[in-house]
Design a protein around this motif. Structure first.
Motif, PDB file in Angstrom:
ATOM      1  N   GLU A  41       8.720 -33.008 -21.114  1.00 41.15           N
ATOM      2  CA  GLU A  41      10.232 -34.246 -21.502  1.00 41.15           C
ATOM      3  C   GLU A  41      10.965 -33.762 -19.978  1.00 41.15           C
ATOM      4  OE1 GLU A  41      13.575 -34.057 -23.883  1.00 41.15           O
ATOM      5  OE2 GLU A  41      12.416 -32.765 -25.765  1.00 41.15           O
ATOM      6  N   ARG A  42      10.967 -35.469 -19.072  1.00 44.75           N
ATOM      7  CA  ARG A  42      11.037 -35.613 -17.879  1.00 44.75           C
ATOM      8  C   ARG A  42      13.187 -35.090 -17.188  1.00 44.75           C
ATOM      9  NH1 ARG A  42       9.747 -38.295 -12.774  1.00 44.75           N
ATOM     10  NH2 ARG A  42      11.007 -38.046 -11.173  1.00 44.75           N
ATOM     11  N   ARG A  43      13.262 -33.819 -16.876  1.00 42.99           N
ATOM     12  CA  ARG A  43      14.502 -33.568 -16.647  1.00 42.99           C
ATOM     13  C   ARG A  43      14.912 -33.696 -14.787  1.00 42.99           C
ATOM     14  NH1 ARG A  43      15.442 -29.384 -20.951  1.00 42.99           N
ATOM     15  NH2 ARG A  43      14.875 -30.023 -22.634  1.00 42.99           N
ATOM     16  N   GLY A  44      15.142 -34.893 -15.148  1.00 42.48           N
ATOM     17  CA  GLY A  44      15.580 -35.044 -13.159  1.00 42.48           C
ATOM     18  C   GLY A  44      14.765 -34.658 -12.822  1.00 42.48           C
ATOM     19  N   ASP A  45      14.014 -33.838 -11.411  1.00 40.98           N
ATOM     20  CA  ASP A  45      13.121 -33.551 -10.610  1.00 40.98           C
ATOM     21  C   ASP A  45      12.459 -32.670 -11.460  1.00 40.98           C
ATOM     22  OD1 ASP A  45      14.510 -31.493 -10.538  1.00 40.98           O
ATOM     23  OD2 ASP A  45      14.254 -31.534  -8.017  1.00 40.98           O
ATOM     24  N   ARG A  46      12.114 -32.081 -12.523  1.00 43.47           N
ATOM     25  CA  ARG A  46      10.734 -31.861 -13.293  1.00 43.47           C
ATOM     26  C   ARG A  46      10.882 -32.156 -14.374  1.00 43.47           C
ATOM     27  NH1 ARG A  46      11.660 -26.694 -11.733  1.00 43.47           N
ATOM     28  NH2 ARG A  46      12.202 -27.083  -9.029  1.00 43.47           N
ATOM     29  N   TYR A  47       9.843 -31.817 -15.004  1.00 48.31           N
ATOM     30  CA  TYR A  47       9.720 -31.436 -16.425  1.00 48.31           C
ATOM     31  C   TYR A  47       9.602 -29.732 -16.801  1.00 48.31           C
ATOM     32  CZ  TYR A  47       7.196 -36.314 -15.063  1.00 48.31           C
ATOM     33  OH  TYR A  47       6.554 -37.764 -15.425  1.00 48.31           O
ATOM     34  N   VAL A  48      10.399 -30.345 -18.627  1.00 46.56           N
ATOM     35  CA  VAL A  48      10.361 -29.253 -19.150  1.00 46.56           C
ATOM     36  C   VAL A  48       9.250 -29.509 -20.608  1.00 46.56           C
ATOM     37  CG1 VAL A  48      11.414 -28.000 -20.726  1.00 46.56           C
ATOM     38  CG2 VAL A  48      12.673 -28.562 -18.839  1.00 46.56           C
ATOM     39  N   THR A  88       3.717 -37.649 -22.960  1.00 49.34           N
ATOM     40  CA  THR A  88       5.422 -38.103 -22.112  1.00 49.34           C
ATOM     41  C   THR A  88       5.767 -38.971 -22.664  1.00 49.34           C
ATOM     42  OG1 THR A  88       3.626 -38.972 -20.713  1.00 49.34           O
ATOM     43  CG2 THR A  88       5.021 -36.747 -19.938  1.00 49.34           C
ATOM     44  N   ASN A 132       9.415 -24.203 -23.494  1.00 51.11           N
ATOM     45  CA  ASN A 132      10.432 -23.966 -22.476  1.00 51.11           C
ATOM     46  C   ASN A 132       9.967 -23.838 -20.796  1.00 51.11           C
ATOM     47  OD1 ASN A 132      12.581 -25.941 -23.466  1.00 51.11           O
ATOM     48  ND2 ASN A 132      13.406 -24.174 -24.427  1.00 51.11           N
ATOM     49  N   GLU A 185       9.028 -24.753 -17.232  1.00 55.16           N
ATOM     50  CA  GLU A 185       9.802 -26.131 -16.454  1.00 55.16           C
ATOM     51  C   GLU A 185       9.100 -26.027 -15.001  1.00 55.16           C
ATOM     52  OE1 GLU A 185      13.505 -25.601 -14.740  1.00 55.16           O
ATOM     53  OE2 GLU A 185      14.064 -25.383 -16.372  1.00 55.16           O
ATOM     54  N   GLU A 232       2.715 -41.235 -14.717  1.00 50.32           N
ATOM     55  CA  GLU A 232       3.105 -40.455 -15.406  1.00 50.32           C
ATOM     56  C   GLU A 232       2.702 -41.494 -16.791  1.00 50.32           C
ATOM     57  OE1 GLU A 232       6.855 -39.420 -16.590  1.00 50.32           O
ATOM     58  OE2 GLU A 232       7.588 -40.711 -18.231  1.00 50.32           O
TER      59      GLU A 232
END
Ligand SMILES: Cc1cc2nc3c(=O)[nH]c(=O)nc-3n(C[C@H](O)[C@H](O)[C@H](O)COP(=O)(O)OP(=O)(O)OC[C@H]3O[C@@H](n4cnc5c(N)ncnc54)[C@H](O)[C@@H]3O)c2cc1C
Length: 377
Positions: free
Chosen positions: A132-139, A162, A209, A211, A221
């Protein structure tokens, strides 16, 4: 190339691999010896520390490793280095190539290849590991299974979903590929007790989780399937030649034993019932190698190689398995004893039949894509 690799392999004889098969220790010294002479970068462009050669040359190398008697214990220890980072070579940005490739070529970092999942099996599009994309990272969260070398790897090439499967047009859309650090605080790696190749671990991998910076995504993506598929055909070709090499090691031992072992007053190798199966194995290994080298040549020349690569993997795995089985039978009771090595080869020969794709699915592929028959699954 065959001679040069053979010379390195000669330093790791039968007793070395027999010991690794019993203690299960990863052959770090073998990996380091190949790295020291630059072999791990055979398919990586020269600009990133490799030799810039093709899959044909890699096939010669991997065949030589397996045929030396190192079998899959030796081949699988370096296999990921050889073909695995192809998606980075083809789809990586300049920054990614400079950052990711040299440490693997130098043998400073080991990588594993994380595709298979417990609930998806061969139906890769059904994989459930989510990024899952969260800003400049994926988790990333999820689970993988059978991931080889994850006990010793520093990095993993991992395929994730994704975009949820319900929101994509084709089931293979919405997957993304990452090459990232295997952070053991977030990734639990549990070894699977298995039939053979104890020295090269295969594992259940649980990701909680993890990162991952956006910079570790390879390609766009959602294009992960397309990105990773570039490595599928070379992998089939290399597994094929590894199985053929293993079969040749088994055949060499079987022929030597058949010349020496005297029963009923003559060497057992004088009996046609012993000779003929060995001769048949020799021919089948030769034929499979030609198909594998044809596939490698096609790949290296930018031609479609799917049919030949799949056929090579099928034929090579079956011929390797048959040679190993015949070698055990040629040895009679001694074939069942570990010190004669062929029982180890026999166990290892099953790997090439199952991974990375089973014979059933290859037959489905040839039937559908080459012969134009309706898709059966
Ligand atoms: C030693 C070892 C090392 C491995 N290393 C890795 C690794 O490093 N990374 C990684 O990602 N994976 C790895 N794998 C996983 C391997 O690629 C898979 O095991 C393989 O792709 C088969 O998937 P599965 O086991 O889930 O079989 P399944 O998909 O559960 O299939 C089970 C059986 O059903 C058959 N079958 C399924 N569907 C059909 C159909 N439609 N028609 C006919 N037959 C069918 C299959 O052919 C197979 O025989 C490894 C496996 C092994 C054994």
């Amino acid at each position: 190339m065959r001679d040069a690799v053979g010379k390195i392999c000669a330093r790791f004889g039968d007793d070395y691999w027999l010991k690794r098969d019993s203690d299960g220790a990863f052959p770090h010294d073998f990996h380091a010896a190949l790295a020291a002479d630059g072999w791990l970068g055979v398919c990586i462009p020269e600009a990133y520390g490799g030799s810039g050669l093709g899959v044909s040359e890699a096939a010669v190398m991997m065949h030589a490793i397996a045929a030396s008697g190192a079998g899959f214990s030796g081949a699988s220890a370096v296999h990921m280095n050889i073909f695995g980072l192809n998606p980075v070579v083809v789809y990586g940005t300049e920054e990614q190539k400079r950052r990711m490739l040299p440490p693997v070529v130098a043998g400073k970092e080991k990588a594993c290849f994380a595709v298979t999942e417990p609930n998806a099996g061969l139906e890769t599009a059904k994989l459930q590991t989510r990024a899952e994309r969260r800003g400049d990272r994926y988790v990333i969260n999820g689970a993988k299974i059978w991931i080889s070398t994850a006990q010793v790897a520093d990095r993993m090439l991992i395929l994730t979903r994704t975009t949820p499967a319900e929101q994509v047009k084709k089931p293979t859309d919405g997957l993304s590929l990452f090459f990232t650090a295997l952070d053991r605080r977030r990734v639990e790696v549990r070894e699977i007790e298995k039939m053979g190749r104890k020295a090269v671990d295969s594992n259940q991998v649980f990701i909680d989780n993890l990162e991952v910076p956006v910079e570790d995504r390879i390609g766009e993506e959602g294009d992960g399937f397309k990105t990773i598929i570039d490595g599928f055909n070379p992998e089939r070709i290399l597994v094929a030649v590894e199985a053929i090499g293993l079969g040749r090691a088994a055949l060499r031992r079987a022929a030597a034993y058949a010349k020496e072992r005297v029963v009923f007053g003559h060497p057992i190798g004088q009996n046609q019932a012993i000779q003929h199966p060995l001769a048949q194995c020799w021919m089948e290994l030769e034929a499979a190698e030609l198909v594998a080298m044809k596939a490698a040549w096609q790949y290296d020349n930018g031609m479609a190689c799917g049919p030949a690569a799949n056929a090579a993997k099928y034929l090579g795995a079956e011929a390797g398995f048959k040679a190993c089985q015949t070698a055990v039978m040629t040895h009679g009771g001694y074939g069942y004893a570990k010190e004669f090595h062929v029982e180890r080869y026999f166990r290892e020969s099953m790997i090439a039949r199952i991974a990375p794709v089973t014979p059933h699915l290859i037959l489905c592929f040839i039937a559908e894509k080459v012969l134009g028959l309706p898709k059966s699954y």
